[in-house]
Design a protein around this motif. Structure first.
Motif: not given
Length: 443
Positions: A391-401
Motif C-alpha cells: 500500500d504505502y512506504t514511509t521514510d521518516g518520522q514527519r507527520v504526514p509528509e
C-alpha cells in the motif's frame, strides 16, 4: 608435502579456510567432528605413499572401529565400514584434488551428479546397520562430514562452471546478491531472463523484472478507499506513527469529523496515550477496544465514518497473545488488515513476520523505515516471495509528509542507489552456496 590442520564451526567454513590457504590443489586427508566444530587435515603436493606411512590412510582402522571382530557378522560389518570409508574418501579426494569430477568426456554437471550418486550409495550401505553399533555410528558421523564436504565441492564446481559458460547469468546473480535479494528469489527472476541476452540487457533487464514482480495495491487515502483498516505487525515497526500519517492525510481530504482512531493495544504501556496525543493534534476522536466484543461495539458506533484506523499491539510470531489478537480482529468482517513491515529488519525477520500473521490473511502491507535501511533487497524478496501487495512506504518520522503510495519502480531505484553506497562484493563461496548445485542424490 605440506600438511595442515584446519578447525572451523562448520564444514563450509572449514573448506573455505582450506581453499583460501592451500588453494584448489589441496587434498583432504581426514575429517573429524569436534565439540567446537569440524576438523580437516589437508595437504599440498599430495604423496599417497607418504600419507599412508604417516598414518592418514583412509583404509586403515579408525579409532571408532570395534576392537574385536569375533563373529562372521561382525567381520562382514567391519569390512563394509572400511569399504564405505575408503570409497567415500576417495570420491571426495578426486573431487578436491582434480578440481573437477572424473569422466571428463561427459558434461561436468553430469559427472558431478554421478559422483554424488555413488557417494550416496556408499552412505546408504554404511548406514543400513544397527543404530546401537558404536563403530557404525562413528562411521556414519564421518561419512556425514565427508558428504557435507562433497556438497561444498559440488556447489563450487557448479558455480565455477556457470561463471565460465554463462558469464552474463552469473553476473546477474552476483548483482542480485549485492542488492540483498534472497537466493530463491534471485534464481526465480534469473530463470525468466532470455537465454540470448546481451551485456546491455544483463545490466538493465534484472531491475525491470524485479520491479515487475513487486506488487502494489494502488491504494490512496487521499482520493479513494476509506473504510476500516487495522495495522498489525511486530514490535517497533512503526504502526502508531504510520496510523498518524494516514489519519492526517484522511483529515486533509475528508475532514476530522469523518475520521476516527481505535486503540486495540492493551499490552504496551502508554500505547493509548500516544494515539490520543496524535488524535488531539488532528482533532480526531480516539476509542479503545480491549477485546472482540468491545471492538465490534465501537465499529457499530463508527459506521458513518469515512476512515477508521485501528492500532494494534506489536507482537512477535511466537507470542502467545498473538492468537488473542487474531480473535479480536476477526470479530467483524469489515476490518481490512494491513501488515506493517520495517525495511531495516533482517530479511529472515521480515519473512517470519509475514508467516506469523498469515492466519489473518492481510490484504496488503506497508513498508516503513526506508530511510534507516542499508539495503532493502531482503524486504523486497519477502514481498515477492509471498506475493504481498504494498500500500504505502514511509521514510521518516514527519507527520504526514514522510509517507507515499507504493511505487515498484521507485523502490527498485532506491535499492540500486543504496547499492552504490556500498563497495563490498559477495565472495565466490557465498555465491556457490546460494546458486551452486547441491546434488539431490545426497539428500
Amino acid at each position: 608435502m605440506k600438511i595442515k590442520r584446519f578447525v572451523a564451526p562448520d564444514m563450509r567454513q572449514a573448506m573455505r579456510q582450506v581453499r583460501d590457504e592451500q588453494g584448489p590443489d589441496a587434498v583432504i586427508l581426514s575429517t573429524r567432528r569436534l565439540d567446537d566444530g569440524i576438523e580437516i587435515i589437508a595437504a599440498l603436493d599430495y604423496d599417497e605413499a607418504l600419507v599412508r606411512e604417516a598414518g592418514f590412510g583412509f583404509d586403515t582402522p579408525a579409532r571408532e572401529e570395534a576392537p574385536i571382530r569375533a563373529t562372521r557378522d561382525e567381520a562382514e560389518r567391519a569390512a563394509r565400514i572400511d569399504q564405505a570409508r575408503a570409497a567415500t574418501a576417495a570420491a571426495v579426494e578426486r573431487a578436491t584434488k582434480s578440481g573437477t569430477p572424473p569422466n571428463t568426456n561427459a558434461p561436468q554437471r553430469q559427472s558431478s551428479a554421478a559422483l554424488a550418486a555413488s557417494v550416496a550409495d556408499v552412505v546408504r550401505a554404511a548406514t543400513a546397520t544397527p543404530a546401537n553399533d558404536a563403530a557404525v555410528n562413528g562411521v556414519r558421523a564421518e561419512i556425514n562430514n565427508l558428504r557435507e564436504m562433497l556438497e561444498v565441492q559440488l556447489s563450487t564446481l557448479a558455480w565455477n562452471q556457470m561463471d565460465r559458460e554463462q558469464p552474463l547469468r552469473a553476473r546477474v546473480l552476483r548483482e542480485m546478491t549485492r542488492l540483498g535479494i534472497d537466493g530463491d528469489v534471485a534464481r526465480a527472476l534469473c530463470a525468466e531472463l532470455p537465454a540470448d541476452m546481451n551485456a546491455e540487457q544483463a545490466r538493465y533487464l534484472p531491475l525491470g523484472m524485479l520491479s515487475r514482480n513487486i506488487r502494489t495495491s494502488g491504494r490512496n487515502f487521499d482520493t479513494v478507499g476509506g473504510g476500516t483498516t487495522a495495522l498489525v505487525g511486530t514490535t517497533g515497526v512503526g504502526k502508531t506513527t504510520t496510523i498518524a500519517k494516514l489519519a492526517a492525510r484522511a483529515v486533509l481530504r475528508h475532514g476530522a469529523s469523518n475520521v476516527a482512531l481505535i486503540s486495540a493495544d492493551q499490552y504496551r504501556i502508554g500505547a493509548g496515550a500516544q494515539l490520543e496525543h496524535y488524535g488531539r493534534l488532528l482533532g480526531v476522536r480516539v476509542f479503545n477496544a480491549h477485546d472482540a466484543t468491545s471492538l465490534r461495539n465501537v465499529l457499530l458506533q463508527l459506521r458513518g465514518k469515512h476512515t477508521v484506523l485501528v492500532d494494534t499491539a506489536g507482537l512477535a510470531g511466537n507470542d502467545p497473545k498473538l492468537q488473542q489478537q487474531f480473535e479480536t480482529l476477526r470479530a467483524t468482517s469489515d476490518v481490512r488488515v494491513c501488515l506493517v513491515l520495517a525495511a531495516n529488519a533482517q530479511a529472515q525477520a521480515i519473512d517470519n513476520a509475514i508467516r506469523a500473521y498469515a492466519p489473518l490473511a492481510p490484504q496488503s502491507a506497508i513498508l516503513t523505515k526506508l530511510d534507516e535501511a542499508p539495503l532493502i533487497g531482503g524486504a523486497l524478496s519477502a514481498l515477492i516471495r509471498h506475493r504481498m501487495p504494498l500500500d504505502y512506504t514511509t521514510d521518516g518520522q514527519r507527520v504526514p509528509e514522510d509517507i507515499a503510495s507504493a511505487d515498484a519502480r521507485k523502490l527498485v531505484c532506491l535499492a540500486a542507489r543504496l547499492l552504490k553506497q556500498r563497495n563490498d562484493e559477495p565472495d565466490d563461496a557465498l555465491l556457490a552456496e546460494r546458486f551452486g548445485i547441491a546434488a539431490p542424490a545426497l539428500a
